[in-house]
Motif scaffolding. Structure first.
Motif, PDB file in Angstrom:
ATOM      1  N   ILE A 182      16.697 -21.723 -12.002  1.00  0.00           N
ATOM      2  CA  ILE A 182      16.008 -20.713 -11.192  1.00  0.00           C
ATOM      3  C   ILE A 182      14.515 -21.034 -11.252  1.00  0.00           C
ATOM      4  O   ILE A 182      13.941 -21.100 -12.344  1.00  0.00           O
ATOM      5  CB  ILE A 182      16.271 -19.301 -11.754  1.00  0.00           C
ATOM      6  N   GLY A 184      10.681 -20.475 -11.326  1.00  0.00           N
ATOM      7  CA  GLY A 184       9.924 -19.318 -11.789  1.00  0.00           C
ATOM      8  C   GLY A 184       8.734 -19.751 -12.609  1.00  0.00           C
ATOM      9  O   GLY A 184       8.398 -20.945 -12.653  1.00  0.00           O
ATOM     10  N   TYR A 185       8.125 -18.790 -13.285  1.00  0.00           N
ATOM     11  CA  TYR A 185       6.929 -19.051 -14.089  1.00  0.00           C
ATOM     12  C   TYR A 185       5.879 -19.797 -13.241  1.00  0.00           C
ATOM     13  O   TYR A 185       5.546 -19.354 -12.155  1.00  0.00           O
ATOM     14  CB  TYR A 185       7.285 -19.845 -15.350  1.00  0.00           C
ATOM     15  N   GLU A 231       2.597 -17.267 -23.315  1.00  0.00           N
ATOM     16  CA  GLU A 231       3.404 -16.161 -22.805  1.00  0.00           C
ATOM     17  C   GLU A 231       4.827 -16.287 -23.323  1.00  0.00           C
ATOM     18  O   GLU A 231       5.226 -17.329 -23.838  1.00  0.00           O
ATOM     19  CB  GLU A 231       3.389 -16.161 -21.265  1.00  0.00           C
ATOM     20  N   ILE A 233       8.703 -16.840 -23.763  1.00  0.00           N
ATOM     21  CA  ILE A 233       9.577 -17.898 -23.260  1.00  0.00           C
ATOM     22  C   ILE A 233      10.998 -17.361 -23.132  1.00  0.00           C
ATOM     23  O   ILE A 233      11.632 -17.031 -24.135  1.00  0.00           O
ATOM     24  CB  ILE A 233       9.558 -19.114 -24.203  1.00  0.00           C
ATOM     25  N   ALA A 234      11.501 -17.300 -21.914  1.00  0.00           N
ATOM     26  CA  ALA A 234      12.859 -16.812 -21.676  1.00  0.00           C
ATOM     27  C   ALA A 234      13.859 -17.899 -22.046  1.00  0.00           C
ATOM     28  O   ALA A 234      13.532 -19.089 -22.063  1.00  0.00           O
ATOM     29  CB  ALA A 234      13.015 -16.433 -20.211  1.00  0.00           C
ATOM     30  N   CYS A 264      13.854 -21.739 -15.119  1.00  0.00           N
ATOM     31  CA  CYS A 264      14.789 -21.477 -16.220  1.00  0.00           C
ATOM     32  C   CYS A 264      16.186 -21.932 -15.858  1.00  0.00           C
ATOM     33  O   CYS A 264      16.678 -21.661 -14.757  1.00  0.00           O
ATOM     34  CB  CYS A 264      14.868 -19.974 -16.503  1.00  0.00           C
TER      35      CYS A 264
END
Lengths: 307, 234
Positions: A182, A184-185, A231, A233-234, A264
């Motif tokens: 996905i 992102g970030y 920040e 981290i997923a 991710c």
């Protein structure tokens, strides 16, 4: 009643679905590297979904049963034997007192899960038994130790074995090495050329890969950003350090970090990735949050319906 | 930040979203993040929260929320916070005793030389400042404390140490911190505390939480030892 550990193997760890709610103080979650296989292990035995299982990386583990029970083996095929007879994963087996269960070396995938009826008995630390060796937390001792020779994996004896196996269609294909991502970030800080390179290149799993992260070797990609303000981290975040080689951050990842991230990997994708060995080659493929949600719901529905 | 701008919310996976409050680090932003964290932690279906300098990562149970539901919940939660209220509930002031003796401060001479200060002036400036915990991470209980006074700004060591002893007090650039456990580390070590930064048996687990204010208090070698401090080497 228990399995006695005769040979501890390379890396066998007690895991549940992870230690959640403490990332704000910097404590990572741990949990099964292949969550899909872990969930099927407990489902096969009609256990609670969070019952402790053993994650066996690579193999070389030998256990001797002290009482009757039912087990389920899921995940990788590590050439397991029960009293020297070959057995295959993704189904349950009856265990009799005195039986010897052994895992040799990987034939297919890298990590197998051993579940027992009712789950292995293990005292949780901060609400979870998940072992994180680096943080010295979880596992049989609570101190993050991997399984040792002489360890005792306790369970409740059980005699009403039921033979069950995972439907063929629900068994993940570890040979499908397209790992969904996905975006992102900081993905916008990667030019369209960099993104195209990322999604069209082969990446080799580095030997420096572990439960914290999978390091990949291949086409370098670069962000316009030098660094970012640290920040959260997923799970599955793909960090791109200065050398341009992606690192996929998995169960034992650090909680915050300051490298740009392109997106991710999903949990289902991460489960497949975690079954790849050093030297295996993967590709990344973009998916939307919507697709990821659907895939996840389908997987959870299969588990629930099957129970 | 003069007023509380609504954070930008972005899904980063199907189980987590990132709230970005600002592009610059500031105390009001940090307070705002601490406030939102305190409100969100009480909600069902929130699995984990990772507050940092300018962002908050929200990990949610995807059986509980889809992406629309989580956005709505976060928006409503933030709207319910009084926009003029910058106070953080239960914000603590943590005082950390530090022994600044050279046997536990291998880099204090380098810091003094770099900053063109005497060792005593380095110690004085370090302990006379009140810091704020902007983020916790790197290792459990490791609090990134800012800001050190300008005169103390020193870059990280060119070669990180493979083993920094537990309790080491260190600084790098505009930040200072205490190492809660033995880890590799590249910060300049200027002292050591006898207190535990992390205790799995305690209620808060970590001595310092994001948003806390932190002070260092110099202690003598004897006090350090009486309080359980260890002098193990590097």
């Amino acid at each position: 009643m228990a399995f006695n550990v005769i040979k501890p193997g390379l890396l066998a760890l007690v895991q549940d679905l992870g230690r959640h709610g403490h990332q704000s103080i910097g404590l990572t979650t741990g949990g099964p590297m292949d969550e899909v296989a872990f969930r099927w292990g407990n489902a096969l035995l009609d256990n609670d979904c969070n019952c402790p299982e053993i994650e066996i990386t690579f193999g070389m583990l030998t256990l001797e049963a002290q009482a009757d029970t039912s087990i389920a083996i899921t995940g990788a095929d590590l050439a397991a034997t029960l009293n020297d007879k070959s057995i295959t994963p993704w189904q349950t087996y009856a265990i009799k007192k005195g039986d010897v269960l052994a895992f040799q070396q990987p034939i297919w995938g890298l990590r197998a899960y051993l579940a027992v009826k009712g789950g292995f008995h293990c005292e949780p630390t901060l609400g979870s038994v998940a072992t994180v060796v680096r943080e010295k937390i979880g596992g049989l001792t609570g101190n993050g130790d991997k399984l040792q020779k002489g360890d005792v994996l306790a369970y409740q004896a059980y005699h009403d074995h039921e033979k069950r196996s995972v439907p063929r269609l629900a068994i993940p294909n570890y040979g499908n090495r397209e790992i969904p991502v996905i975006l992102g970030y900081q993905y916008q800080s990667f030019s369209s050329l960099e993104r195209a390179n990322f999604f069209s290149s082969d990446y080799k799993v580095s030997s420096n890969s572990d439960r914290m992260g999978y390091r990949l070797e291949g086409q370098e990609i670069h962000s316009n950003l030098k660094g970012i303000i640290s920040e959260g981290i997923a799970y599955g975040a793909i960090q791109i350090p200065k050398d341009g080689q992606p690192i996929v951050l998995l169960q034992d990842r650090q909680t915050i970090g300051g490298y740009p991230k392109i997106g991710c990997v999903t949990r289902i994708g991460g489960s497949i990735l975690a079954q790849q060995k050093p030297g295996d080659v993967i590709q990344f493929t973009p998916i939307t949050v919507d697709q990821a949600e659907q895939e996840r719901h389908l997987q959870m529905a299969r588990l629930t319906q099957w129970r | 930040m003069s007023s509380k701008d609504f954070p930008n919310i972005e899904m980063v996976s199907n189980q987590s979203c990132l709230l970005t409050f600002s592009q610059v680090i500031s105390e009001p932003t940090s307070n705002y993040i601490a406030q939102v964290t305190q409100h969100l932690v009480q909600l069902a279906g929130i699995v984990d929260l990772v507050p940092s300098y300018t962002t908050l990562l929200v990990v949610f149970d995807d059986d509980h929320y889809d992406r629309f539901a989580i956005f709505k919940t976060i928006r409503q939660t933030i709207e319910a916070i009084d926009p003029n209220d910058f106070s953080v509930k239960d914000q603590r002031e943590v005082v950390i005793p530090v022994y600044y003796g050279k046997e536990v401060a291998p880099d204090i001479d380098d810091v003094a030389n770099h900053c063109k200060l005497s060792v005593d002036e380095v110690i004085k400036r370090h302990h006379e400042t009140t810091y704020r915990a902007y983020a916790i991470g790197f290792t459990p209980g490791f609090a990134f404390l800012g800001n050190t006074p300008d005169e103390l700004h020193t870059p990280r060591k060119t070669t990180p140490r493979l083993k920094v002893p537990t309790g080491s007090v260190a600084l790098a650039e505009n930040q200072t911190a205490v190492y809660p456990s033995v880890t590799p580390g590249g910060w300049q070590i200027i002292g050591r505390t006898p207190v535990n930064l992390i205790d799995w048996g305690s209620k808060n687990l970590a001595l310092i939480a994001m948003g806390d204010s932190v002070r260092f208090e110099p202690i003598s070698r004897d006090e350090f030892l009486v309080q359980g401090g260890l002098l193990d080497g590097f």
